[in-house]
Design a protein around this motif. Structure first.
Motif, PDB file in Angstrom:
ATOM      1  N   THR A 238      12.702   3.400 -14.478  1.00 56.88           N
ATOM      2  CA  THR A 238      12.314   2.334 -15.401  1.00 56.88           C
ATOM      3  C   THR A 238      11.326   1.399 -14.703  1.00 56.88           C
ATOM      4  N   ILE A 239      10.673   0.565 -15.480  1.00 58.22           N
ATOM      5  CA  ILE A 239       9.747  -0.432 -14.920  1.00 58.22           C
ATOM      6  C   ILE A 239      10.507  -1.359 -13.972  1.00 58.22           C
ATOM      7  N   ASP A 240      11.678  -1.843 -14.384  1.00 61.23           N
ATOM      8  CA  ASP A 240      12.460  -2.747 -13.536  1.00 61.23           C
ATOM      9  C   ASP A 240      12.888  -2.066 -12.240  1.00 61.23           C
ATOM     10  N   GLU A 241      13.326  -0.825 -12.323  1.00 60.60           N
ATOM     11  CA  GLU A 241      13.726  -0.089 -11.115  1.00 60.60           C
ATOM     12  C   GLU A 241      12.540   0.073 -10.164  1.00 60.60           C
ATOM     13  N   ALA A 242      11.382   0.417 -10.715  1.00 60.71           N
ATOM     14  CA  ALA A 242      10.176   0.585  -9.884  1.00 60.71           C
ATOM     15  C   ALA A 242       9.782  -0.733  -9.228  1.00 60.71           C
ATOM     16  N   LEU A 243       9.821  -1.816  -9.994  1.00 61.05           N
ATOM     17  CA  LEU A 243       9.455  -3.128  -9.461  1.00 61.05           C
ATOM     18  C   LEU A 243      10.374  -3.511  -8.304  1.00 61.05           C
ATOM     19  N   ARG A 244      11.663  -3.393  -8.505  1.00 64.29           N
ATOM     20  CA  ARG A 244      12.621  -3.778  -7.461  1.00 64.29           C
ATOM     21  C   ARG A 244      12.527  -2.864  -6.236  1.00 64.29           C
ATOM     22  N   ARG A 245      12.303  -1.573  -6.448  1.00 66.45           N
ATOM     23  CA  ARG A 245      12.145  -0.636  -5.326  1.00 66.45           C
ATOM     24  C   ARG A 245      10.903  -0.988  -4.521  1.00 66.45           C
ATOM     25  N   GLU A 246       9.779  -1.177  -5.202  1.00 65.56           N
ATOM     26  CA  GLU A 246       8.521  -1.481  -4.506  1.00 65.56           C
ATOM     27  C   GLU A 246       8.600  -2.801  -3.753  1.00 65.56           C
ATOM     28  N   VAL A 247       9.174  -3.827  -4.359  1.00 67.27           N
ATOM     29  CA  VAL A 247       9.274  -5.142  -3.711  1.00 67.27           C
ATOM     30  C   VAL A 247      10.157  -5.056  -2.468  1.00 67.27           C
ATOM     31  N   SER A 248      11.249  -4.307  -2.568  1.00 69.58           N
ATOM     32  CA  SER A 248      12.124  -4.124  -1.418  1.00 69.58           C
ATOM     33  C   SER A 248      11.411  -3.352  -0.302  1.00 69.58           C
ATOM     34  N   GLU A 249      10.738  -2.251  -0.660  1.00 72.07           N
ATOM     35  CA  GLU A 249      10.046  -1.423   0.333  1.00 72.07           C
ATOM     36  C   GLU A 249       8.885  -2.154   0.993  1.00 72.07           C
ATOM     37  N   GLU A 250       8.071  -2.831   0.193  1.00 76.47           N
ATOM     38  CA  GLU A 250       6.843  -3.429   0.726  1.00 76.47           C
ATOM     39  C   GLU A 250       7.040  -4.810   1.347  1.00 76.47           C
ATOM     40  N   LEU A 251       7.905  -5.634   0.732  1.00 73.82           N
ATOM     41  CA  LEU A 251       8.020  -7.025   1.171  1.00 73.82           C
ATOM     42  C   LEU A 251       9.376  -7.387   1.760  1.00 73.82           C
ATOM     43  N   GLY A 252      10.336  -6.487   1.682  1.00 75.35           N
ATOM     44  CA  GLY A 252      11.668  -6.774   2.199  1.00 75.35           C
ATOM     45  C   GLY A 252      12.431  -7.785   1.372  1.00 75.35           C
ATOM     46  N   ILE A 253      12.009  -8.018   0.143  1.00 75.29           N
ATOM     47  CA  ILE A 253      12.672  -8.982  -0.735  1.00 75.29           C
ATOM     48  C   ILE A 253      13.684  -8.244  -1.600  1.00 75.29           C
ATOM     49  N   LYS A 254      14.935  -8.675  -1.516  1.00 70.74           N
ATOM     50  CA  LYS A 254      16.008  -8.035  -2.289  1.00 70.74           C
ATOM     51  C   LYS A 254      16.375  -8.843  -3.530  1.00 70.74           C
ATOM     52  N   GLN A 255      16.367 -10.154  -3.407  1.00 73.02           N
ATOM     53  CA  GLN A 255      16.768 -11.030  -4.503  1.00 73.02           C
ATOM     54  C   GLN A 255      15.574 -11.863  -4.968  1.00 73.02           C
ATOM     55  N   PHE A 256      15.155 -11.640  -6.209  1.00 70.94           N
ATOM     56  CA  PHE A 256      14.079 -12.429  -6.797  1.00 70.94           C
ATOM     57  C   PHE A 256      14.218 -12.358  -8.313  1.00 70.94           C
ATOM     58  N   THR A 257      13.591 -13.294  -8.984  1.00 70.14           N
ATOM     59  CA  THR A 257      13.629 -13.326 -10.441  1.00 70.14           C
ATOM     60  C   THR A 257      12.233 -13.027 -10.967  1.00 70.14           C
ATOM     61  N   PRO A 258      12.001 -11.789 -11.434  1.00 65.32           N
ATOM     62  CA  PRO A 258      10.681 -11.461 -11.962  1.00 65.32           C
ATOM     63  C   PRO A 258      10.486 -12.020 -13.369  1.00 65.32           C
ATOM     64  N   VAL A 259       9.303 -12.534 -13.620  1.00 68.42           N
ATOM     65  CA  VAL A 259       8.927 -13.013 -14.948  1.00 68.42           C
ATOM     66  C   VAL A 259       7.798 -12.101 -15.431  1.00 68.42           C
ATOM     67  N   PHE A 260       8.009 -11.437 -16.571  1.00 71.74           N
ATOM     68  CA  PHE A 260       6.984 -10.542 -17.113  1.00 71.74           C
ATOM     69  C   PHE A 260       5.826 -11.368 -17.653  1.00 71.74           C
ATOM     70  N   ILE A 261       4.608 -10.976 -17.304  1.00 75.03           N
ATOM     71  CA  ILE A 261       3.410 -11.671 -17.773  1.00 75.03           C
ATOM     72  C   ILE A 261       2.721 -10.879 -18.884  1.00 75.03           C
ATOM     73  N   LYS A 262       2.319  -9.659 -18.576  1.00 79.19           N
ATOM     74  CA  LYS A 262       1.647  -8.838 -19.579  1.00 79.19           C
ATOM     75  C   LYS A 262       1.432  -7.434 -19.043  1.00 79.19           C
ATOM     76  N   SER A 263       1.067  -6.529 -19.929  1.00 82.71           N
ATOM     77  CA  SER A 263       0.637  -5.177 -19.560  1.00 82.71           C
ATOM     78  C   SER A 263      -0.803  -5.013 -20.030  1.00 82.71           C
ATOM     79  N   TYR A 264      -1.581  -4.253 -19.269  1.00 81.44           N
ATOM     80  CA  TYR A 264      -2.960  -3.966 -19.661  1.00 81.44           C
ATOM     81  C   TYR A 264      -3.385  -2.667 -19.005  1.00 81.44           C
ATOM     82  N   VAL A 265      -4.448  -2.063 -19.534  1.00 81.98           N
ATOM     83  CA  VAL A 265      -4.984  -0.826 -18.966  1.00 81.98           C
ATOM     84  C   VAL A 265      -6.116  -1.171 -18.015  1.00 81.98           C
ATOM     85  N   PHE A 266      -6.034  -0.630 -16.803  1.00 78.54           N
ATOM     86  CA  PHE A 266      -7.109  -0.783 -15.812  1.00 78.54           C
ATOM     87  C   PHE A 266      -7.673   0.599 -15.514  1.00 78.54           C
ATOM     88  N   GLU A 267      -8.996   0.696 -15.544  1.00 82.88           N
ATOM     89  CA  GLU A 267      -9.644   1.975 -15.278  1.00 82.88           C
ATOM     90  C   GLU A 267     -10.682   1.823 -14.174  1.00 82.88           C
TER      91      GLU A 267
END
Length: 178
Positions: free
Chosen positions: A79-108
């Motif tokens: 899921t999007i939430d699972e990916a976000l939490r996995r990436e944040v943990s792997e890249e930044l070492g952050i386990k506990q945070f409160t994500p606020v959704f902003i928007k989705s868009y297509v980048f090419e």
């Protein structure tokens, strides 16, 4: 030297994020423009500014450039939430945070097409960037970012997102940052 795994599997999605197939990282980045999902997290520290990561030289896309604090692909079946939490943990070492959704868009870009899911958070604790995933990171003031836009310092995706999301105040409004 570490290298991206071109056989990793991502969901092939439509512009609404509905899964319509399965693709490899290699297919996603070979110029096919098969739409796949990514997550981005902008990390703000109340006293230090916006945290950005430095992409390592071994990355297959935009090596050595400064980019969003955390960004990564959504794996197939995740899921999007699972990916976000996995990436944040792997890249930044952050386990506990409160994500606020902003928007989705297509980048090419010239080699790929992504459905970007943008989140932000306020995080005032120390960040411990991965030494395997990143070449470090640091806090930037908005003025420092503006002064370096267009100078090949940042990834084109970050510059695009900065203009579409950060400069328009979408994140600042949602986080109530002045």
């Amino acid at each position: 030297m570490k290298k991206d795994n071109s056989n990793e599997c991502f969901p092939h999605v439509d512009e609404s994020g509905n899964v319509i197939g399965r693709i490899s990282r290699g297919e996603a980045h070979n110029g096919s423009k098969l739409l796949h999902q990514v997550v981005h997290l902008h990390v703000f520290n109340r006293s230090k500014g916006l945290y950005l990561q430095k992409r390592p030289e071994w990355k297959d896309i935009q090596p050595g450039k400064w980019d969003t604090a955390c960004g990564g692909h959504v794996d197939y079946g995740e899921t999007i939430d699972e990916a976000l939490r996995r990436e944040v943990s792997e890249e930044l070492g952050i386990k506990q945070f409160t994500p606020v959704f902003i928007k989705s868009y297509v980048f090419e870009s010239l080699v790929e097409k992504e459905l970007v899911n943008v989140f932000c958070t306020i995080y005032d604790e120390p960040i411990h960037p991965s030494t395997e995933e990143l070449d470090g990171g640091r806090y930037w003031s908005v003025n420092e970012i503006v002064e370096n836009i267009g100078n090949s310092v940042f990834t084109p995706n970050f510059e695009n997102e900065f203009a579409k999301v950060l400069q328009k105040g979408l994140i600042f409004d949602k986080l109530d940052i002045k």
